[in-house]
Design a protein around this motif. Structure first.
Motif, PDB file in Angstrom:
ATOM      1  N   ARG A   8       0.807  -1.215   0.000  1.00 28.86           N
ATOM      2  CA  ARG A   8       0.000   0.000   0.000  1.00 28.86           C
ATOM      3  C   ARG A   8       0.842   1.268   0.000  1.00 28.86           C
ATOM      4  N   GLU A   9       1.836   1.366   0.894  1.00 30.13           N
ATOM      5  CA  GLU A   9       2.667   2.576   0.950  1.00 30.13           C
ATOM      6  C   GLU A   9       3.457   2.762  -0.340  1.00 30.13           C
ATOM      7  N   ILE A  52      10.399   3.275  -9.873  1.00 30.81           N
ATOM      8  CA  ILE A  52      11.636   3.255  -9.093  1.00 30.81           C
ATOM      9  C   ILE A  52      11.344   3.619  -7.633  1.00 30.81           C
ATOM     10  N   GLY A  53      10.567   4.683  -7.437  1.00 33.02           N
ATOM     11  CA  GLY A  53      10.228   5.107  -6.082  1.00 33.02           C
ATOM     12  C   GLY A  53       9.435   4.050  -5.329  1.00 33.02           C
ATOM     13  N   VAL A  82       9.274  -0.502  -1.337  1.00 32.41           N
ATOM     14  CA  VAL A  82       9.055  -1.899  -0.966  1.00 32.41           C
ATOM     15  C   VAL A  82      10.316  -2.490  -0.337  1.00 32.41           C
ATOM     16  N   LEU A  83      11.459  -2.256  -0.966  1.00 27.48           N
ATOM     17  CA  LEU A  83      12.715  -2.823  -0.465  1.00 27.48           C
ATOM     18  C   LEU A  83      13.061  -2.291   0.923  1.00 27.48           C
ATOM     19  N   LEU A  84      12.919  -0.976   1.096  1.00 29.49           N
ATOM     20  CA  LEU A  84      13.276  -0.380   2.384  1.00 29.49           C
ATOM     21  C   LEU A  84      12.337  -0.822   3.498  1.00 29.49           C
ATOM     22  N   ILE A  85      11.043  -0.865   3.213  1.00 28.56           N
ATOM     23  CA  ILE A  85      10.085  -1.289   4.233  1.00 28.56           C
ATOM     24  C   ILE A  85      10.299  -2.751   4.603  1.00 28.56           C
ATOM     25  N   ASN A  86      10.515  -3.591   3.589  1.00 31.86           N
ATOM     26  CA  ASN A  86      10.736  -5.016   3.863  1.00 31.86           C
ATOM     27  C   ASN A  86      12.015  -5.227   4.672  1.00 31.86           C
ATOM     28  N   LYS A  87      13.057  -4.462   4.328  1.00 29.87           N
ATOM     29  CA  LYS A  87      14.314  -4.597   5.046  1.00 29.87           C
ATOM     30  C   LYS A  87      14.160  -4.153   6.494  1.00 29.87           C
ATOM     31  N   THR A  88      13.421  -3.066   6.714  1.00 27.58           N
ATOM     32  CA  THR A  88      13.187  -2.577   8.086  1.00 27.58           C
ATOM     33  C   THR A  88      12.367  -3.574   8.884  1.00 27.58           C
TER      34      THR A  88
END
Length: 384
Positions: A339-340, A366-367, A372-378
């Motif tokens: 969603r984000e 790209i954004g 997705v990558l940053l949220i999943n990593k966090t």
């Protein structure tokens, strides 16, 4: 009948919304009226062959178009180049696109695009068209107001023919108001003119590569998204290969870039074209026939569009895309996991952000992907 109307409206919207940019690109290359007509003829033939052939073969509404962002790029980048060098640029970009299609690279990349992000990107692209309906309403209250009213009434009474009713009402109101001048329109057919290409390394790198990038990022990726979000899983690589091959063949006559359509394709892939998805390919065939006629009588078509008020075309385009905007907004936010990222994709795409000559649709993906990558990593670190 509704599918045929959808194909006609797609061509009408496509020509009306961007033909002026193509004319500016031709003017920047130093083309006279006859050569400009040849450009539009070549584009019309290419779009006709690809729409009819691909739609019939895959039984899906495959809508192709010229690259509007590519035309805008050419309008600002061809200054100082000869017409022959411009043709060399077209051939170079088409050859690279053909390589991408044949190799299967595009098909592999398209599978990596999550549906929520694809839907968010498409919604961001189409959002301005919906907003423009109400901007046009300020300028032409009676014309656009009655078109909007006819849309709402037809949506409840005869949803399959909604856009047909909007088109008929708009034409009648414009004629009754005296906002059209059809007296200067003359019927004449365009003639193909072959132009010998010339090769300039600086032109190929400075114009050819950006033309390829904006076409892939701004047209083909959203075009695949339109098909995917409408339930058509047509493989991407054959579509890219076909449009690039046709561009390569027709480039000496002025076809600068043929690609998958995004905005106009959305008109033909939704329920308004036909409630049964299996029958919507008829809209693609109808669009191809209309493209051919538009190419043959390109000078007449341009004059006809100019005879109607711009608000008529703006309202027609926006109203035809209302349902598609709603569906893609729903798809974009349905999955809580994305969603984000979908919101970021939507906002970046709708913002019109331009970096390095590449449009906001590319940067929206790209954004969203980075989100997705940053949220999943966090989240992974938090669980640990």
């Amino acid at each position: 009948m509704s599918a045929v109307v959808a194909g006609f409206v797609a061509v009408l919207v496509g020509f009306a919304s961007s033909v002026a940019i193509v004319l500016q690109a031709a003017n920047a290359a130093g083309a006279d009226d006859a050569i400009t007509a040849s450009w539009l003829l070549a584009l019309g033939i290419g779009m006709a062959v690809s729409c009819i052939g691909l739609s019939w073969y895959y039984k899906a509404p495959i809508i192709t178009a010229w690259s509007t962002p590519g035309a805008a790029l050419l309008a600002t980048s061809l200054q100082g180049l000869s017409l022959n060098q411009a043709i060399g640029v077209f051939i170079f970009a088409a050859a690279l696109g053909l390589l991408i299609g044949i190799s299967g690279w595009f098909d592999k990349l398209s599978r990596l695009l999550p549906l929520p992000l694809a839907s968010a990107m498409l919604a961001g692209i189409l959002l301005q068209f919906g907003l423009d309906v109400f901007t046009a309403l300020q300028q032409q209250q009676l014309l656009v107001g009655l078109m909007l009213l006819s849309y709402l009434l037809a949506k409840g009474l005869a949803p399959r023919y909604t856009i047909l009713w909007v088109l008929v009402v708009g034409v009648m109101v414009a004629l009754l108001q005296g906002d059209t001048d059809l007296s200067t329109i003359q019927f004449s057919m365009a003639t193909p003119i072959f132009i010998q290409p010339e090769w300039s390394l600086s032109a190929l790198l400075g114009v050819g590569l950006p033309l390829l990038l904006v076409t892939m990022a701004s047209q083909n990726i959203p075009g695949i998204a339109v098909l995917r979000t409408s339930g058509f899983n047509t493989p991407a690589s054959p579509l890219i290969t076909t449009t690039s091959f046709l561009t390569l063949i027709l480039a000496p006559f002025g076809a600068f870039s043929l690609n998958l359509a995004a905005i106009t394709a959305a008109i033909c892939t939704g329920e308004e074209a036909d409630p049964e998805p299996a029958k919507r390919y008829i809209a693609g065939i109808a669009a191809g026939i209309c493209y051919l006629m538009a190419g043959l009588f390109s000078a007449t078509i341009v004059a006809l569009f100019a005879a109607f008020p711009s608000e008529f075309i703006t309202a027609l385009a926006g109203l035809a895309l209302f349902s598609t905007i709603a569906v893609n907004l729903a798809n974009a936010t349905a999955n809580e996991h994305y969603r984000e990222a979908a919101v970021v994709t939507l906002l970046v795409t709708a913002s019109g952000l331009q970096l390095f000559g590449i449009s906001s649709a590319f940067w929206g993906i790209i954004g969203g992907g980075l989100t997705v990558l940053l949220i999943n990593k966090t989240r992974a670190k938090t669980k640990c």
